[in-house]
Design a protein around this motif. Structure first.
Motif, PDB file in Angstrom:
ATOM      1  N   GLU A  62       6.845   9.689   6.936  1.00 45.88           N
ATOM      2  CA  GLU A  62       6.703  11.148   6.777  1.00 45.88           C
ATOM      3  C   GLU A  62       7.201  11.584   5.411  1.00 45.88           C
ATOM      4  OE1 GLU A  62       8.631  12.560  10.319  1.00 45.88           O
ATOM      5  OE2 GLU A  62       6.865  12.009  11.530  1.00 45.88           O
ATOM      6  N   ARG A  63       8.370  11.052   5.001  1.00 48.82           N
ATOM      7  CA  ARG A  63       8.914  11.445   3.680  1.00 48.82           C
ATOM      8  C   ARG A  63       8.002  10.977   2.550  1.00 48.82           C
ATOM      9  NH1 ARG A  63      14.051  10.208   6.241  1.00 48.82           N
ATOM     10  NH2 ARG A  63      13.813   8.071   5.525  1.00 48.82           N
ATOM     11  N   LEU A  64       7.294   9.848   2.765  1.00 45.65           N
ATOM     12  CA  LEU A  64       6.381   9.342   1.724  1.00 45.65           C
ATOM     13  C   LEU A  64       5.024  10.050   1.778  1.00 45.65           C
ATOM     14  CD1 LEU A  64       7.166   5.513   2.080  1.00 45.65           C
ATOM     15  CD2 LEU A  64       7.776   6.952   0.127  1.00 45.65           C
ATOM     16  N   CYS A  89       0.842  -1.211   0.000  1.00 48.44           N
ATOM     17  CA  CYS A  89       0.000   0.000   0.000  1.00 48.44           C
ATOM     18  C   CYS A  89       0.871   1.252   0.000  1.00 48.44           C
ATOM     19  CB  CYS A  89      -0.906   0.024   1.229  1.00 48.44           C
ATOM     20  SG  CYS A  89      -2.199  -1.209   1.172  1.00 48.44           S
ATOM     21  N   ALA A  90       1.900   1.263   0.875  1.00 49.32           N
ATOM     22  CA  ALA A  90       2.773   2.449   0.942  1.00 49.32           C
ATOM     23  C   ALA A  90       3.436   2.677  -0.416  1.00 49.32           C
ATOM     24  CB  ALA A  90       3.820   2.280   2.038  1.00 49.32           C
ATOM     25  N   ALA A  91       3.881   1.572  -1.048  1.00 52.37           N
ATOM     26  CA  ALA A  91       4.550   1.703  -2.353  1.00 52.37           C
ATOM     27  C   ALA A  91       3.569   2.205  -3.414  1.00 52.37           C
ATOM     28  CB  ALA A  91       5.147   0.358  -2.766  1.00 52.37           C
ATOM     29  N   ALA A  92       2.353   1.645  -3.423  1.00 53.84           N
ATOM     30  CA  ALA A  92       1.353   2.070  -4.423  1.00 53.84           C
ATOM     31  C   ALA A  92       1.091   3.575  -4.274  1.00 53.84           C
ATOM     32  CB  ALA A  92       0.061   1.278  -4.231  1.00 53.84           C
ATOM     33  N   TYR A 150      18.805  -0.402  -7.294  1.00 60.16           N
ATOM     34  CA  TYR A 150      18.029  -0.525  -6.050  1.00 60.16           C
ATOM     35  C   TYR A 150      18.643  -1.609  -5.155  1.00 60.16           C
ATOM     36  CZ  TYR A 150      14.020  -2.651  -3.494  1.00 60.16           C
ATOM     37  OH  TYR A 150      13.197  -3.225  -2.562  1.00 60.16           O
ATOM     38  N   ALA A 151      18.955  -2.768  -5.735  1.00 63.09           N
ATOM     39  CA  ALA A 151      19.493  -3.890  -4.963  1.00 63.09           C
ATOM     40  C   ALA A 151      20.839  -3.509  -4.338  1.00 63.09           C
ATOM     41  CB  ALA A 151      19.655  -5.110  -5.866  1.00 63.09           C
ATOM     42  N   ARG A 152      21.685  -2.823  -5.124  1.00 63.77           N
ATOM     43  CA  ARG A 152      23.003  -2.415  -4.613  1.00 63.77           C
ATOM     44  C   ARG A 152      22.845  -1.565  -3.366  1.00 63.77           C
ATOM     45  NH1 ARG A 152      24.711  -1.986  -9.635  1.00 63.77           N
ATOM     46  NH2 ARG A 152      23.940   0.140  -9.859  1.00 63.77           N
ATOM     47  N   GLU A 206      11.299   3.688  -0.464  1.00 62.83           N
ATOM     48  CA  GLU A 206      11.986   4.962  -0.736  1.00 62.83           C
ATOM     49  C   GLU A 206      13.160   4.760  -1.692  1.00 62.83           C
ATOM     50  OE1 GLU A 206      12.258   8.308   2.243  1.00 62.83           O
ATOM     51  OE2 GLU A 206      12.523   6.515   3.487  1.00 62.83           O
ATOM     52  N   ALA A 207      13.929   3.691  -1.448  1.00 62.39           N
ATOM     53  CA  ALA A 207      15.107   3.438  -2.295  1.00 62.39           C
ATOM     54  C   ALA A 207      14.673   3.109  -3.721  1.00 62.39           C
ATOM     55  CB  ALA A 207      15.927   2.293  -1.709  1.00 62.39           C
ATOM     56  N   LEU A 208      13.597   2.337  -3.863  1.00 66.42           N
ATOM     57  CA  LEU A 208      13.129   1.964  -5.204  1.00 66.42           C
ATOM     58  C   LEU A 208      12.683   3.201  -5.986  1.00 66.42           C
ATOM     59  CD1 LEU A 208      12.569  -0.426  -7.109  1.00 66.42           C
ATOM     60  CD2 LEU A 208      10.288  -0.609  -6.098  1.00 66.42           C
ATOM     61  N   LEU A 209      12.003   4.102  -5.293  1.00 66.07           N
ATOM     62  CA  LEU A 209      11.558   5.346  -5.950  1.00 66.07           C
ATOM     63  C   LEU A 209      12.747   6.129  -6.503  1.00 66.07           C
ATOM     64  CD1 LEU A 209       8.880   6.921  -3.571  1.00 66.07           C
ATOM     65  CD2 LEU A 209       8.549   6.394  -5.974  1.00 66.07           C
ATOM     66  N   ASP A 210      13.878   6.080  -5.772  1.00 70.18           N
ATOM     67  CA  ASP A 210      15.051   6.874  -6.140  1.00 70.18           C
ATOM     68  C   ASP A 210      16.002   6.136  -7.071  1.00 70.18           C
ATOM     69  OD1 ASP A 210      14.188   8.918  -4.613  1.00 70.18           O
ATOM     70  OD2 ASP A 210      15.433   8.457  -2.867  1.00 70.18           O
ATOM     71  N   SER A 211      15.711   4.872  -7.416  1.00 76.68           N
ATOM     72  CA  SER A 211      16.688   4.073  -8.177  1.00 76.68           C
ATOM     73  C   SER A 211      16.376   4.065  -9.667  1.00 76.68           C
ATOM     74  CB  SER A 211      16.698   2.628  -7.680  1.00 76.68           C
ATOM     75  OG  SER A 211      17.032   2.592  -6.330  1.00 76.68           O
TER      76      SER A 211
END
Ligand SMILES: Cc1cc2nc3c(=O)[nH]c(=O)nc-3n(C[C@H](O)[C@H](O)[C@H](O)COP(=O)(O)OP(=O)(O)OC[C@H]3O[C@@H](n4cnc5c(N)ncnc54)[C@H](O)[C@@H]3O)c2cc1C
Length: 436
Positions: free
Chosen positions: A49-51, A9-12, A306-308, A295-300
């Motif tokens: 909060e950042r999301l 849900c957070a990711a969506a 992302y995996a790194r 958060e990392a996936l959004l920025d990758s």
């Protein structure tokens, strides 16, 4: 998006707010009613909060959580471990949090929430089974994000398999009309069959989590024996509320598992949350790690990028979880010595309390901090035990103790050596007995 648990849900919501059109699939909407994550550390609260999800009612109406109180098994004074720098955590009812996240997701114009709907295949083209229409429907998506939990079917479809191992079982029970020894804190009690965690999840609801090792698994079926094993460890008011709750309902039992966080997806399919890996709930890190995945996936740029990023960042929380569970759950003489040394370090050193809580909060992700804590605590325990054996002239015992503590030295080493993956010793080998 596969799975509408907390992380899906957070990711969506996060991807939709970044302009993506999201299809959010949930195969079993009642899965959120099971006993699962209810404590979010400061790192997870900051991620929310950042999301843009910091104002979730399920979390805010319960007030901030300031840290933990550890109650040693010998009945000595409880140890208060506040989060550093006034940081706070949140605790809540798991089902209420997920329901609120689902409502928020479904209300966003960029998200199509479909349930019950199960991802069935990834190739030759991804598709899901829609239980409402009884049809298999092809998915046309540039990217697939799988948040389908620790038994992730997407992982299997990618050929990544399930390398997880069972650790223990955990019973969740709700206590009503009870005060915590210190409100605003989570409580960890040692001295039962396994560690016990207690925290508030509502105005009149306190959650008790009972960890039961495989050797005592029979307690799951024997409520009277469970009561007798746990009640003596609890403060009087809580013991009474526990007895009342046990009469009214059985605990909800879940298996606890460990899956190391190494696989983050392939091609255009990314894994997030428990689909990547899971740890024992004692350190309550699952949701926070999952939110950091998002958060990392959004920025990758891509899954490899992302995996790194995440492989490095998740190492210390994962090791801390395994190490702390080992320290709190075993009763071999070397583990008891380490547990006592840890209590002493927390009682006497503000720096050690701060370091431990920075690591637990997952705001300090440095292997060096983990190694320093573990080395100091382990070294003190070894010096005391080996010294006592040597002073008494028990040389065999001293040698035996040295070798038992040597196995603990792999923890600080794991903190210092990047790429070193540590499966907890108690999952691979029986522990040694007393020296002498
Ligand atoms: C007893 C226990 C206590 C815990 N306590 C804590 C805690 O205090 N704090 C903490 O941070 N963590 C805790 N955890 C861990 C925490 O619950 C998990 O980290 C968190 O739930 C992971 O969220 P997720 O969204 O990745 O997966 P899940 O919560 O497992 O959600 C996955 C969702 O995907 C759905 N799904 C599965 N397969 C498919 C499919 N093929 N298609 C569509 N949908 C699918 C499922 O029905 C489910 O709704 C605890 C875990 C346990 C077992």
């Amino acid at each position: 998006m596969i799975g509408a648990g907390p992380i899906g849900c957070a990711a969506a919501i996060a991807f939709a707010r970044h302009g993506a059109t999201v299809l959010l699939l949930e195969s079993n909407p009642r899965a959120s009613e099971r006993f699962a994550g209810e404590w979010i550390h400061p790192s997870g609260v900051q991620s929310l909060e950042r999301l843009g999800l910091g104002a979730l009612e399920a979390i805010t109406e319960n007030g901030p959580r300031r840290g933990f109180v550890v109650h040693p098994e010998d009945g000595s004074e409880p140890i208060v471990l506040p989060y550093p720098d006034g940081m706070t955590a949140a605790s809540f009812d798991h089902g209420e949090l997920v329901s609120e996240l689902r409502r928020k997701a479904a209300a966003l114009p960029g998200i199509d929430y479909v349930t019950p709907a199960r991802l069935t295949r990834l190739s030759p083209a991804p598709a899901y089974f829609d239980s409402n229409s009884g049809a298999e429907i092809q998915i046309n998506a540039a990217r697939i994000v799988a948040a389908d939990g620790r038994r992730s079917g997407t992982r299997r479809l990618l050929g990544l398999g399930d390398g997880s191992v069972g650790i223990s079982i955990m019973g969740g029970i709700v206590l009503n009309d009870v005060d915590l020894p210190a409100e605003g804190y989570g409580h960890v009690m040692s001295g039962g069959p396994g560690p016990i965690m207690v925290y508030r999840i509502g105005a009149n609801k306190v959650r008790m989590c009972l960890d039961i090792p495989p050797s005592a698994a029979g307690l799951r079926r024997d409520t009277a024996a469970l009561h007798d094993a746990v009640a003596p460890v609890l403060p009087a008011g809580m013991a009474k509320a526990f007895a009342v709750s046990l009469k009214a309902r059985k605990p909800a039992w879940m298996e606890t598992r460990f899956q190391t966080r190494t696989e983050y997806g392939r091609g255009n399919v990314a894994l997030v949350g428990d689909a990547v890996g899971c740890t024992h709930p004692l350190t309550a890190i699952g949701i926070s790690l999952g939110l950091m995945d998002v958060e990392a996936l959004l920025d990758s740029a891509d899954v490899a990028d992302y995996a790194r990023h995440r492989r490095t960042a998740a190492r210390v929380p994962e090791m801390l979880s395994n190490a702390l569970y080992q320290v709190f759950s075993e009763n071999s003489y070397d583990t008891v010595a380490i547990r006592r040394s840890m209590y002493d370090a927390w009682r006497t050193s503000a720096a050690e309390r701060r370091r431990t809580m920075g690591l637990l909060a997952a705001t300090d992700l440095r292997g060096r901090s983990f190694a320093t804590s573990f080395f100091r605590i382990g070294f003190t325990a070894a010096r005391r035990t080996v010294g006592r054996e040597a002073r008494a002239g028990h040389w065999r015992g001293a040698r035996h103790a040295l070798s038992a503590f040597a196995s603990w030295s792999t923890w600080p080493l794991a903190g210092l050596i990047p790429g070193y993956r540590k499966i907890p010793a108690h999952l691979t080998a029986p522990r040694a007995g007393r020296p002498g």
